[in-house]
Design an enzyme around this catalytic site. Structure first.
Site, PDB file in Angstrom:
ATOM      1  N   CYS A  52     -13.932   4.185 -28.544  1.00  0.00           N
ATOM      2  CA  CYS A  52     -13.946   4.279 -27.085  1.00  0.00           C
ATOM      3  C   CYS A  52     -13.298   3.075 -26.413  1.00  0.00           C
ATOM      4  O   CYS A  52     -13.435   2.891 -25.206  1.00  0.00           O
ATOM      5  CB  CYS A  52     -15.375   4.454 -26.567  1.00  0.00           C
ATOM      6  SG  CYS A  52     -16.496   3.125 -27.024  1.00  0.00           S
TER       7      CYS A  52
ATOM      8  N   ASP B 232     -14.237  -5.377 -27.165  1.00  0.00           N
ATOM      9  CA  ASP B 232     -15.101  -6.486 -27.586  1.00  0.00           C
ATOM     10  C   ASP B 232     -14.933  -6.795 -29.070  1.00  0.00           C
ATOM     11  O   ASP B 232     -14.983  -7.960 -29.472  1.00  0.00           O
ATOM     12  CB  ASP B 232     -16.566  -6.174 -27.283  1.00  0.00           C
ATOM     13  CG  ASP B 232     -16.952  -6.593 -25.870  1.00  0.00           C
ATOM     14  OD1 ASP B 232     -16.274  -7.470 -25.310  1.00  0.00           O
ATOM     15  OD2 ASP B 232     -17.927  -6.049 -25.324  1.00  0.00           O
TER      16      ASP B 232
ATOM     17  N   GLU C  63     -19.105  -3.166 -32.226  1.00  0.00           N
ATOM     18  CA  GLU C  63     -18.259  -4.135 -31.518  1.00  0.00           C
ATOM     19  C   GLU C  63     -18.535  -5.571 -31.932  1.00  0.00           C
ATOM     20  O   GLU C  63     -17.869  -6.488 -31.455  1.00  0.00           O
ATOM     21  CB  GLU C  63     -18.445  -3.977 -30.006  1.00  0.00           C
ATOM     22  CG  GLU C  63     -19.883  -4.009 -29.559  1.00  0.00           C
ATOM     23  CD  GLU C  63     -20.068  -3.596 -28.108  1.00  0.00           C
ATOM     24  OE1 GLU C  63     -19.116  -3.722 -27.323  1.00  0.00           O
ATOM     25  OE2 GLU C  63     -21.183  -3.151 -27.768  1.00  0.00           O
TER      26      GLU C  63
ATOM     27  N   HIS D 195       0.815  -1.207   0.000  1.00  0.00           N
ATOM     28  CA  HIS D 195       0.000   0.000   0.000  1.00  0.00           C
ATOM     29  C   HIS D 195       0.850   1.259   0.000  1.00  0.00           C
ATOM     30  O   HIS D 195       0.435   2.294  -0.533  1.00  0.00           O
ATOM     31  CB  HIS D 195      -0.949  -0.016   1.205  1.00  0.00           C
ATOM     32  CG  HIS D 195      -2.191  -0.804   0.954  1.00  0.00           C
ATOM     33  ND1 HIS D 195      -2.871  -1.475   1.939  1.00  0.00           N
ATOM     34  CD2 HIS D 195      -2.877  -1.040  -0.186  1.00  0.00           C
ATOM     35  CE1 HIS D 195      -3.931  -2.074   1.419  1.00  0.00           C
ATOM     36  NE2 HIS D 195      -3.941  -1.832   0.132  1.00  0.00           N
TER      37      HIS D 195
END
Length: 658
Positions: A617, A570, A546, A305
């Site tokens: 996109c 996709d 897509e 972390h």
């Protein structure tokens, strides 16, 4: 009731994903277990969940018993199957924090790593960048076991002190979480630490030791040491790093028992390099991070972390120096290379000059990219290329605006649906889309209608069991079959369009009939709103290209819609017939494959010939090595992660000059 699935959460159920999973599980009354192979643990215990060592792409089973077992199974399976499930702001913050990380070699430094003449110590490269400045040592006193044996009469009071100490630490962490100036990425880390402090595994282990006659401080050290050792013995770097978190929480509990305040970093001077044997993530998250130029630790690694906090704030860091960290306690000046993990104590003049030059070059590049924040990139012929942001929640708006986003090229509405127990109302959706549109007006905001399928279910929609949900009842297919779900979203978008430049995009389109059916529903919704006297406005309707079918009928689709947006993620998996979540065929998920690039070019040509906007996109939209080809094809909008926007603007602007 039980159901099995493959875990799609990035890097598995380590600290923060485990925290969100437990938070979700605790929202149900049912008893819930998570099962991996022959081991089962309570899904309501973060420590037990992390110790189960669930990794990405492993199979697990969720078992629930109780009144709300069906809802519990659906919600928890939905989280495990979607890397973006859960609380959207935490998920996006975590993604942003982890994004800059690059694969590093976890090499622990030792005395023989000091190179004669150059005085160099090598640690783990945990956060990139260069820094040079005065050394600030942070070596709080070690808390040691008291090893005090309690009499029978003392046990009850000591158990009460222990309970009070746990409560005190939890209150302190709550106070940190309430701070308004805390970054969201840091907030997620502190929430994970608080979850450890509240976990039954830790509290019960410490309580049992006290009941056996051990003093509370020794009991806490013993309990945390045992749990930390369990994490340290695991073969997963994310889980190894949780050992440090458990020890850090144990230290805070011991300090509460002793009535002491821990040493803090409030006194660190501006531009200093922080040196510590170990530092808790809670301490670092609360520190004046704007004054810290670099971080060097004896413990920790690239998945700790501390590393995540450093990366999120752009602070160079080298961790895992081991015993060599003590060689730095008397050092006056430190030069730090976060790219390699190299540390130079009291550097000579030539080394110092080299670091100052590197820091200057880095700053020059950062400032140069900032200059593109408000640039409107254009092609050589003057055509504007819109560089927009992909967003999943309202919490990401500020980051996109700071980067200079020219609107939103993809707003994923499924996160709005997944973060609520019930389907979001029309009014709630209207408010969300309205805030989004207002924030970016007059720039366009492209909202993708609900893209949910059997691979990422939500409450309120029963999905059939499917052999391959990626090829099943999802996206526009599901929405058209469920007008009770689809119409409230369309009505909300019509109402929100009054407040900005909203455009609407349909996912998973394979047939022109799907577009026409949607238009009929939009007209129906508009007519209803008119009768009800509610303000509304029509919006541009487009499709997300897509599927291979959409590519092949792109010339026909272009006559029906106002724009195309190519979803490369996709589209690549469908063109290549390779599941993008299956690591065994990962090499086939390559957007640069000639078949995928040909599909993008065919789609773009169809849109350009029809005179409609063609955008992209998918993840490929932000790749500077591919942007020249996309612009040449005719794409005029590229939507990406906010972190890529300024670099993309620079790339397009330089194309026009070339």
């Amino acid at each position: 009731m039980e159901r099995s699935t493959i875990v799609r959460v990035h890097d598995g159920l380590h600290a923060r994903p485990a925290t969100r999973f437990v938070k979700l599980a605790k929202g149900f009354e049912s008893d819930i277990e998570l099962i991996k192979m022959d081991k089962s643990v309570s899904a309501k215990s973060s420590v037990k969940l992390m110790l189960l060592g669930v990794k990405e792409n492993e199979e697990v089973t969720v078992r629930a018993t109780g009144a709300d077992e069906i809802e519990a199974i659906e919600a928890l399976i939905g989280y495990l199957e979607d890397p973006h499930a859960g609380t959207a702001d935490e998920a996006s913050a975590e993604a942003r924090a982890a994004e800059p990380a690059a694969p590093v070699k976890s090499t622990v430094a030792s005395a023989d790593t000091i190179i004669p003449g150059t005085r160099k110590i090598r640690g783990v490269a945990a956060s990139e960048g260069f820094a040079i400045g005065p050394a600030f040592g942070f070596f709080p006193a070690e808390i040691k076991q008291e090893n005090r044996l309690l009499s029978q009469d003392e046990i009850s009071a000591e158990a009460g002190r222990l309970t009070q100490a746990f409560a005190t630490v939890q209150r302190r962490m709550d106070a940190s979480l309430d701070a308004t100036d805390l970054a969201e990425s840091d907030r997620g880390i502190i929430a994970a630490l608080k979850d450890i402090a509240c976990d039954d595994e830790l509290t019960r282990a410490a309580e049992a030791l006290v009941k056996d006659g051990m003093d509370a401080v020794s009991a806490v050290i013993g309990a945390t040491s045992r749990i930390a050792a369990d994490f340290a013995s695991m073969d997963d770097p994310y889980l190894n790093a949780r050992a440090d978190d458990v020890n850090a929480v144990g230290r805070q509990i011991c300090l509460a028992l002793l009535g002491q305040d821990d040493a803090n970093l409030d006194a660190i001077p501006s531009g200093a390099i922080l040196i510590a044997d170990d530092i808790g993530a809670w301490d670092l998250a609360r520190a004046p991070l704007n004054r810290i130029a670099g971080v060097i630790c004896g413990h920790g690694g690239a998945t700790s972390h501390v590393a995540i906090i450093a990366r999120a704030h752009g602070i160079p860091a080298a961790l895992g120096l081991g015993p060599s960290i003590h060689d730095l306690q008397e050092v006056k000046t430190i030069a730090l290379d976060g790219n390699s993990g190299d540390v130079f104590p009291d550097p000579d003049q030539s080394t110092a000059d080299r670091f100052h030059a590197q820091i200057g070059a880095e700053e020059t590049e950062r400032q140069a990219l900032k200059a593109y924040k408000n640039i409107i990139p254009k092609r050589a012929d003057g055509t504007i290329i819109e560089i927009a942001a992909n967003l999943g929640s309202l919490e990401e708006i500020e980051t996109a605006q700071e980067a200079g986003a020219m609107g939103v090229g993809l707003f994923r509405t499924e996160l709005l649906f997944m973060r609520h127990i019930h389907l979001p109302s029309e009014d709630l959706q209207t408010e969300t889309y309205m805030k989004l549109a207002t924030a970016f007006a007059p720039d366009p905001v492209i909202v993708r209608t609900l893209d949910i399928g059997g691979d990422k279910p939500i409450s309120g929609i029963d999905f059939p069991d499917e052999e391959n949900p990626f090829l099943g009842w999802r996206g526009i297919r599901m929405c058209l079959d469920r007008p009770d779900v689809f119409k409230p979203q369309l009505r909300a978008l019509l109402r929100a369009a009054v407040h900005g430049n909203i455009k609407v995009m349909l996912p998973m389109v394979s047939d022109i009939g799907e577009v026409r059916a949607t238009r009929r529903l939009i007209d129906e919704c508009a007519a209803e709103l008119a009768v009800e006297g509610k303000d509304h406005r029509q919006f541009d309707l487009g499709v997300m290209v897509e599927t291979p079918a959409a590519v092949m009928i792109a010339p026909m689709l272009a006559k029906e819609v106002a724009f195309f947006s190519i979803g490369t993620n996709d589209l690549t998996q469908y063109i290549m017939a390779a599941d993008r979540l299956n690591p065994t065929v990962a090499k086939l998920n390559d957007v640069t494959h000639p078949a995928v690039m040909a599909a993008i070019e065919l789609t773009t040509k169809a849109g350009v010939d029809a005179g409609i906007m063609v955008g992209m996109c998918g993840e490929a939209a932000g790749r500077v090595d591919l942007i020249p080809a996309f612009v040449k094809m005719g794409l005029t909008e590229l939507s990406m992660s906010p972190s890529s926007i300024q670099r993309a603007k620079k790339c397009v602007s330089e194309l026009a000059l070339g």
